[in-house]
Enzyme design. Sequence first.
Site: not given
Ligand code: 6PG
Length: 471
Positions: A34, A183, A190
Amino acid sequence: MDKAHFGLIGLGVMGENLVLNAERNGFSSVVYNRTYAKTEEFLSGMGAGKNIVGSTSLEDFVSKLQHPRRILMMVKAGPAVDAVIKDISPYLEAGDLLIDGGNSEYHDTERRVAELESKSFGFIGMGVSGGAKGALEGPSMMPGGTKASYDAIESLVCKMAAQVEDGPCVTYIGPGGSGHFVKTVHNGIEYGIEQILAEAYDLLKRVGGLSGTQMADIFGHWNSTEELASYLVEITEICLRTKDPADGSDLVEKIVDQAGQKGTGLWTVVSALQMGAPVPTIYAALNGRVMSSIKPQRQNAEAILHGPAVQSFELCGNDGTGPLMDAVVLACMASYAQGMELLRIASAEHDYNLNMPSIAQIWKGGCIIRARLLKRIQDAFNANPQLVNLLIDPWFAEQVNRRLPGLAKVVAGAAEAGIPVPCLSSTLDYINSYRTARLPQNLVQAMRDCFGSHTYQRVDQEGTFHTEWLD
Ligand code: 6PG
C-alpha cells in the site's frame, strides 16, 4: 523482464519472507505494498539482487504477472482482505487466482470463495503457520478452496513448504473455508500447548523452587522424549534460559503476565461450542489468557481472597520424568485429541471431507505445533480413519492409562497449594468424563423436567417421559 510467476501483496514480515521463499524456489516475483516506500525499502534491502520487482499500483502489479496470475495476499485479516479484493478485481481476468494467506475467519473465506468463483476467479483461503522464520525457510500451509484452484498453485506451495520425510507440509485441505478452519484449529491447539507449558513452568518455579536455568534443563529433557519433543517445548527451554542483558537475571521474570490474542483461539472455542465438540483444554487456555488480562483486579483480589500457603509436592526428577511430565504429556495429547475431534465434526457438518492423516502429516514440519507426536497421530488416523477420539487409539490409550495417576497427583497438589492449573485440571476432568460411561446428567434431566417439563428418556424403557415432580 519476462512476466513474473508469482505476486505478493503486503510486505509485512510474513509477506517479505514468503516472497523470498518463493523466489529462492525459482518463482520470479512481483510485490505490491500500500505504501510504495515500503516496497522500495524491501527491494533495496532483503529483496536486493533477487528476481523480484516492485509495482507502484495494483494495475501495474497485475500487468507484471503471467496469466493465469497467482497472487498471495498477506494483509491483516478482516476488512483489509475485502478491500484488496475489491481494488484488484477490475484488473483480473478469468482464471486468475487470489490466495489469502492471513488468519481469516473461515466464514469470511466461505463467502469470498463463493463470490470470486462466481466471477471465474479462483480464491484460496490458506492457513500459513511457522512465524517469520517458517515463512522464509518453509512453513506448513493449509489451502482450501476448489480443487481446480489448488491444482493451479500446487507446484508453488509444494516447493515453498517445509519438507518432512514423507513429503511437503502442504496438501489440498478441502472446499470453501476449510483451509482457514483447519488453521484456526491449529491455533486452538497452539493456545492449549502454550498454556500447558506455562502451567508447568509456574509449578516448577513456585512449588519446585527452580531457577530459570534449572527449569530450562527440565524442558530440555522433555524435548528429547518422543511424547514431548516439539517446537513449543524447544522454544520454552530457550525462553527460560535467556537472561536480561541489563542485570543477568531471568528475562521471563521481567515480562508482564498478560497474554493477548488475535482471534483464532476464540474462534476455535466458539466453533466447537456451536458444533457440540468438547474442547475443554483449549477453552481453559483461552480463559487463562482472559484471566491474565484482568491484572488490576487480580492484584486487588490477592489482598482480599486467601488461599493455602504454597507447599511442596512431587513434580519430577532432574531427568524430567515424574508426575509433572505425565500431566504435561496428557494435556498436550488432549489438546491434539480435542482439535482433531473438532475437525472431524466440522468436516461432517460442512462437507469438508477432511483427510485426518494428511492434516497430521502437514503439521509435522514448519508449523508452530510441530511435534514428534504428530507421527503417532498420523499413524492412529491411518490405522482407523473413522477414529472418533485420538485417546482411544491403542498407543494413546496406553499413555493415558499409565500417566493418569501422575496427572491426578499434580492437579491435586496444585489445588492444595492454591496454584491455578486450568489446562491440567480441565484435562483431568476431560479424561475422567470421557472414560465414564454413566455421568450425573440424569439428575440434570430430572431437574429440567421438574421445572420446565423438558421430558427425559429412561434407561429401562423406550420412549419419552414426563413426571409431575412437584405434586
Ligand atoms: C502460526 C501462528 C500465527 C498466529 C500467532 C498469533 O501458526 O504461525 O499461529 O499464525 O497468528 O501465533 O496468535 P495469537 O496472537 O492469537 O496468540
